[in-house]
Design an enzyme around this catalytic site. Structure first.
Site, PDB file in Angstrom:
ATOM      1  N   GLU A  82     -59.812 -69.785  39.622  1.00 37.10           N
ATOM      2  CA  GLU A  82     -60.840 -68.837  40.055  1.00 37.10           C
ATOM      3  C   GLU A  82     -61.095 -68.961  41.563  1.00 37.10           C
ATOM      4  O   GLU A  82     -61.684 -68.079  42.176  1.00 37.10           O
ATOM      5  CB  GLU A  82     -62.137 -69.055  39.261  1.00 37.10           C
ATOM      6  CG  GLU A  82     -62.823 -70.406  39.433  1.00 37.10           C
ATOM      7  CD  GLU A  82     -62.223 -71.537  38.578  1.00 37.10           C
ATOM      8  OE1 GLU A  82     -61.047 -71.402  38.167  1.00 37.10           O
ATOM      9  OE2 GLU A  82     -62.908 -72.545  38.358  1.00 37.10           O
ATOM     10  N   LYS A  83     -60.584 -70.055  42.163  1.00 42.60           N
ATOM     11  CA  LYS A  83     -60.820 -70.256  43.604  1.00 42.60           C
ATOM     12  C   LYS A  83     -59.834 -69.479  44.468  1.00 42.60           C
ATOM     13  O   LYS A  83     -60.124 -69.185  45.614  1.00 42.60           O
ATOM     14  CB  LYS A  83     -60.723 -71.750  43.939  1.00 42.60           C
ATOM     15  CG  LYS A  83     -61.833 -72.553  43.281  1.00 42.60           C
ATOM     16  CD  LYS A  83     -61.747 -74.020  43.582  1.00 42.60           C
ATOM     17  CE  LYS A  83     -62.869 -74.752  42.856  1.00 42.60           C
ATOM     18  NZ  LYS A  83     -62.425 -75.933  42.173  1.00 42.60           N
ATOM     19  N   CYS A  85     -50.827 -82.887  44.436  1.00 37.85           N
ATOM     20  CA  CYS A  85     -50.814 -83.891  43.367  1.00 37.85           C
ATOM     21  C   CYS A  85     -49.774 -84.956  43.646  1.00 37.85           C
ATOM     22  O   CYS A  85     -49.781 -86.018  43.044  1.00 37.85           O
ATOM     23  CB  CYS A  85     -50.536 -83.236  42.022  1.00 37.85           C
ATOM     24  SG  CYS A  85     -48.873 -82.571  41.932  1.00 37.85           S
ATOM     25  N   PHE A 124     -56.065 -74.818  41.962  1.00 43.52           N
ATOM     26  CA  PHE A 124     -56.204 -74.062  43.210  1.00 43.52           C
ATOM     27  C   PHE A 124     -55.150 -74.441  44.251  1.00 43.52           C
ATOM     28  O   PHE A 124     -54.887 -73.678  45.178  1.00 43.52           O
ATOM     29  CB  PHE A 124     -57.603 -74.299  43.819  1.00 43.52           C
ATOM     30  CG  PHE A 124     -57.711 -75.607  44.576  1.00 43.52           C
ATOM     31  CD1 PHE A 124     -57.295 -75.717  45.894  1.00 43.52           C
ATOM     32  CD2 PHE A 124     -58.200 -76.755  43.954  1.00 43.52           C
ATOM     33  CE1 PHE A 124     -57.371 -76.929  46.574  1.00 43.52           C
ATOM     34  CE2 PHE A 124     -58.277 -77.962  44.625  1.00 43.52           C
ATOM     35  CZ  PHE A 124     -57.855 -78.045  45.933  1.00 43.52           C
TER      36      PHE A 124
HETATM   37  P1  NAD Z   1     -59.302 -78.282  38.016  1.00 45.66           P
HETATM   38  O1  NAD Z   1     -59.010 -79.156  36.866  1.00 45.66           O
HETATM   39  O2  NAD Z   1     -60.676 -78.267  38.562  1.00 45.66           O
HETATM   40  O3  NAD Z   1     -58.968 -76.757  37.626  1.00 45.66           O
HETATM   41  C1  NAD Z   1     -57.722 -76.420  37.030  1.00 45.66           C
HETATM   42  C2  NAD Z   1     -57.929 -75.260  36.075  1.00 45.66           C
HETATM   43  O4  NAD Z   1     -58.727 -75.704  34.959  1.00 45.66           O
HETATM   44  C3  NAD Z   1     -58.649 -74.083  36.687  1.00 45.66           C
HETATM   45  O5  NAD Z   1     -58.002 -72.911  36.277  1.00 45.66           O
HETATM   46  C4  NAD Z   1     -60.072 -74.185  36.155  1.00 45.66           C
HETATM   47  O6  NAD Z   1     -60.651 -72.920  35.963  1.00 45.66           O
HETATM   48  C5  NAD Z   1     -59.905 -74.907  34.833  1.00 45.66           C
HETATM   49  N1  NAD Z   1     -60.997 -75.841  34.537  1.00 45.66           N
HETATM   50  C6  NAD Z   1     -61.558 -76.733  35.380  1.00 45.66           C
HETATM   51  N2  NAD Z   1     -62.472 -77.491  34.728  1.00 45.66           N
HETATM   52  C7  NAD Z   1     -62.487 -77.068  33.444  1.00 45.66           C
HETATM   53  C8  NAD Z   1     -63.215 -77.458  32.272  1.00 45.66           C
HETATM   54  N3  NAD Z   1     -64.101 -78.434  32.306  1.00 45.66           N
HETATM   55  N4  NAD Z   1     -62.972 -76.795  31.136  1.00 45.66           N
HETATM   56  C9  NAD Z   1     -62.054 -75.815  31.085  1.00 45.66           C
HETATM   57  N5  NAD Z   1     -61.342 -75.402  32.167  1.00 45.66           N
HETATM   58  C10 NAD Z   1     -61.547 -76.016  33.321  1.00 45.66           C
HETATM   59  O7  NAD Z   1     -58.230 -78.648  39.147  1.00 45.66           O
HETATM   60  P2  NAD Z   1     -58.184 -78.125  40.640  1.00 45.66           P
HETATM   61  O8  NAD Z   1     -59.293 -78.732  41.409  1.00 45.66           O
HETATM   62  O9  NAD Z   1     -58.025 -76.646  40.665  1.00 45.66           O
HETATM   63  O10 NAD Z   1     -56.790 -78.753  41.110  1.00 45.66           O
HETATM   64  C11 NAD Z   1     -56.678 -80.039  41.651  1.00 45.66           C
HETATM   65  C12 NAD Z   1     -56.238 -81.027  40.610  1.00 45.66           C
HETATM   66  O11 NAD Z   1     -55.013 -80.593  40.030  1.00 45.66           O
HETATM   67  C13 NAD Z   1     -55.931 -82.412  41.187  1.00 45.66           C
HETATM   68  O12 NAD Z   1     -56.406 -83.394  40.328  1.00 45.66           O
HETATM   69  C14 NAD Z   1     -54.413 -82.450  41.255  1.00 45.66           C
HETATM   70  O13 NAD Z   1     -53.854 -83.742  41.204  1.00 45.66           O
HETATM   71  C15 NAD Z   1     -54.065 -81.660  40.043  1.00 45.66           C
HETATM   72  N6  NAD Z   1     -52.717 -81.126  40.141  1.00 45.66           N
HETATM   73  C16 NAD Z   1     -51.768 -81.736  39.404  1.00 45.66           C
HETATM   74  C17 NAD Z   1     -50.465 -81.308  39.504  1.00 45.66           C
HETATM   75  C18 NAD Z   1     -49.387 -81.982  38.720  1.00 45.66           C
HETATM   76  O14 NAD Z   1     -48.317 -81.410  38.582  1.00 45.66           O
HETATM   77  N7  NAD Z   1     -49.631 -83.175  38.182  1.00 45.66           N
HETATM   78  C19 NAD Z   1     -50.129 -80.233  40.357  1.00 45.66           C
HETATM   79  C20 NAD Z   1     -51.145 -79.622  41.082  1.00 45.66           C
HETATM   80  C21 NAD Z   1     -52.451 -80.081  40.967  1.00 45.66           C
END
Ligand code: NAD
Length: 470
Positions: free
Chosen positions: A140-141, A245, A113
Site C-alpha cells: 500500500e506504500k 532484505c 514496499f
Molecule cells: P511488511 O511486512 O510491513 O508488509 C509486507 C506486506 O504485508 C504488505 O503488502 C502489507 O500490506 C502486508 N502486511 C503488513 N503487516 C501485515 C499484517 N499484520 N497482517 C496482514 N498483512 C500485513 O513489510 P515491508 O515493510 O513492506 O517490507 C520490508 C520487509 O520485507 C523487511 O523485513 C524485509 O527484510 C522484507 N523483505 C524480505 C525479502 C526476502 O526475500 N526475504 C525481500 C524483500 C523484503
C-alpha cells in the site's frame, strides 16, 4: 483500498480467467511473456523514474529493482521447458505412465514496499507462464510499479482476469488467506506479517511460500583484499538506504586476537560511508536516499540509540541525523552509520534495522564466526571475504544460511536458481523462482494409459470399406 465486494469480484474474475488460461497452448503463453519482457525493457526508464519518485530510492537502485525483476520474466519466457513433466514408457505391457505438470488455478501474491517492481515480477510472470491466474496485492506504500507492470502485461496479451491487482493492507491480506478459491499464496515482507500469513494460509489448506526478514552477516578474514572488501561492504550495507532484505547488517571481523584487523577495516568503511551523499533521489549525485516513512526512521534511530545509549555499543560513523537543506530537512533521511563493539545480546544485533546502519562484531576465529551466524535466527544471506579458498570452502560447508557469497556481498543468484533464504527468513517448502518457483505454482497429475496392441488394431476402417464393396 478495495472493498470486500471488489475483492470478491477480483477473485471471481481470476477464477474465470484461470479456467480458460490453463488450456491456452504453452507456446502462446510463452509469446505473452516474450512481449512482456520487450515492453518492460522499452519502458524501464519510465518504470525506474516512477519507482524513484514514489519510493525514494535512487534512479540507479530503481533500475536494479526493474532489472532483477526482468530476469524472472526472462525465466518465464521458457514456459515450455518449465512446464515439462516426465513419462515412463511400458511400466507394464502396453501401459505407460506420465506425470503432467498442471497449474493450480487462482494464486495470490502479497508484496513489500522495498522492491516494488522486482517482487511482483518474482510472482505473477511465473504463475501466469505455468497457466495460473493471480490476485496480486502490492504494498500500500508504493503500488505504482505494479500498476504499470499490469498495464504492460495487458498490452503483452495477458487475457483479462489472469492478473487481478487488489489494493489494501491487512484486511485484504486476511481475505486472501481465507478465500477458498485461492490455492497458493506467495508473500514477501516482514516477520510479523509473514508468520501470520503462513499460518493462516496453511490453516486454510493453501500452499504458501513466505520470504521474511533478515540479518545478513559478512565475515571478513584478515587475508581479505582490504580495498575491494571495504567497497563491497559499503555498497551492501549502505546501498538502497539499507532497505534490502539482502543488505549486510552485520560485519564479523575475524581478528585472531589482533583488534587492529577490525580497526583498519572499520576505518576504510567509515571513509567510504562518509563520502556517500545522502539526499533526495531527484538529485543525480545522491547515493543514499530517504527511508520509506517517518516511522521507519524513528524505529532505526531508536534501535541505534538503545544499543549505544544503554547497551554499550560505540559509533565509528554517525550520520543518523544527517542535516539537509530545506525542503529536505524534514525528510526521512538517515545516513551511513557504523556501530562497533557489538555483542549478540544488543538490540542493533537482534533487530533488522532496515536503514544504512551496520553492526560490527569481532571474533577470534572463523569457527567462532560460523557459530555466531548459525545461532542467529535468520538465514537469508551471508558472505565471506578472504583470499583463502580452503577457508571459504570450510565456511560454505558449515554455515546454515540459504544464500552464501564468497567475495560476493549480496549473493542473490540468477533465476536459473531459486532465492534460497532459509530458517527464520523463509517459511514453506518451495522457494521463489528457479525450479522451485515452477514447482510451487504447479502440481503433478499422473496419467496411466493401457493400450495393448494386436495385429488388427487400427485396421477397422479398411475392413469397413472392403465390406461395402463386396
Ligand atoms: P511488511 O511486512 O510491513 O508488509 C509486507 C506486506 O504485508 C504488505 O503488502 C502489507 O500490506 C502486508 N502486511 C503488513 N503487516 C501485515 C499484517 N499484520 N497482517 C496482514 N498483512 C500485513 O513489510 P515491508 O515493510 O513492506 O517490507 C520490508 C520487509 O520485507 C523487511 O523485513 C524485509 O527484510 C522484507 N523483505 C524480505 C525479502 C526476502 O526475500 N526475504 C525481500 C524483500 C523484503
Amino acid at each position: 483500498m478495495c472493498t470486500p465486494q471488489e475483492f470478491e469480484d477480483a477473485v471471481a474474475g481470476a477464477k474465470e480467467a484461470a479456467a480458460t488460461w490453463r488450456h491456452v497452448p504453452v507456446s502462446a503463453r510463452q509469446r505473452v511473456m516474450l512481449k512482456l519482457q520487450q515492453l518492460i525493457n522499452e519502458n524501464k526508464d519510465e518504470l525506474a523514474k516512477s519507482i524513484s519518485l514514489e519510493q525514494g530510492k535512487t534512479i540507479s537502485d530503481a533500475h536494479g529493482d526493474v532489472f532483477r525483476g526482468l530476469e524472472i520474466v526472462e525465466q518465464a519466457c521458457a514456459a515450455g521447458w518449465l512446464s515439462e513433466g516426465h513419462c515412463v514408457h511400458n511400466v507394464a505391457r502396453g501401459v505407460d505412465t506420465m506425470a503432467i505438470r498442471e497449474p493450480l488455478g487462482v494464486t495470490a501474491g502479497i508484496c513489500p514496499f522495498n522492491f516494488p517492481a522486482m517482487v511482483p515480477l518474482w510472482m505473477f510472470p511465473l504463475a501466469a507462464a505455468t497457466g495460473n491466474s493471480m490476485v496480486l496485492k502490492p504494498s500500500e506504500k508504493d503500488p505504482g510499479a505494479t500498476m504499470m507492470l499490469a498495464e504492460m502485461a495487458t498490452e503483452a496479451g495477458l487475457p483479462p482476469g489472469v492478473l487481478q491487482v487488489v489494493h489494501g493492507a491487512h484486511d485484504v491480506v486476511n481475505a486472501i488467506c481465507d478465500h477458498p478459491t485461492i490455492k497458493a499464496v506467495s508473500f514477501v515482507g516482514g516477520d510479523a506479517a509473514g508468520k501470520h500469513i503462513y499460518s493462516r494460509a496453511c490453516a486454510n489448506g493453501k500452499r504458501a511460500q513466505v520470504n521474511m526478514g533478515a540479518k545478513n552477516h559478512a565475515v571478513v578474514l584478515p587475508d581479505a583484499d582490504p580495498e575491494a572488501t571495504a567497497k563491497a561492504l559499503a555498497g551492501a550495507a549502505f546501498g538502497a538506504a539499507g532497505q534490502r532484505c539482502m543488505a549486510i547488517g552485520v560485519i564479523v571481523t575475524v581478528t585472531g586476537g589482533d583488534m587492529g584487523v577490525r580497526d583498519r577495516l572499520v576505518d576504510k568503511l567509515a571513509q567510504l560511508g562518509d563520502s556517500l551523499k545522502v539526499g533526495p533521489a531527484s538529485d543525480d549525485a545522491t547515493d543514499v536516499g530517504p527511508l520509506i516513512s517517518p516511522e521507519a526512521k524513528q524505529r532505526a534511530l531508536a534501535i541505534v540509540e538503545k544499543s549505544v545509549g544503554s547497551e554499550g555499543a560505540k559509533l565509528a560513523l554517525d550520520r543518523r541525523t544527517v542535516a539537509l537543506e530545506p525542503p529536505f530537512d524534514k525528510g526521512n533521511f538517515f545516513g551511513p552509520t557504523i556501530i562497533t563493539d557489538v555483542t549478540p545480546d544488543m538490540t542493533c544485533y537482534r533487530e533488522e534495522i532496515f536503514a544504512p546502519a551496520v553492526s560490527v562484531v569481532a571474533v577470534n576465529t572463523l569457527d567462532d564466526a560460523i557459530s555466531l551466524l548459525n545461532a542467529n535466527p535468520y538465514g537469508n544471506g551471508c558472505g565471506i571475504f578472504t583470499s583463502s579458498g580452503s577457508a571459504a570452502r570450510h565456511f560454505v560447508a558449515n554455515v546454515d544460511v540459504g544464500q552464501v557469497g564468497v567475495n560476493v556481498p549480496i549473493p542473490v543468484p540468477v533465476p536459473y536458481f531459486s532465492f534460497t533464504g532459509s530458517r527464520g527468513s523463509f517459511h514453506g517448502d518451495l522457494n521463489f523462482y528457479g525450479k522451485n518457483g515452477v514447482a510451487f505454482y504447479t502440481q503433478y497429475k499422473t496419467v496411466t494409459s493401457n493400450w495393448k496392441f494386436s495385429a488388427s488394431d487400427g485396421m477397422s476402417g479398411l475392413h469397413g470399406v472392403g465390406a461395402s464393396q463386396s
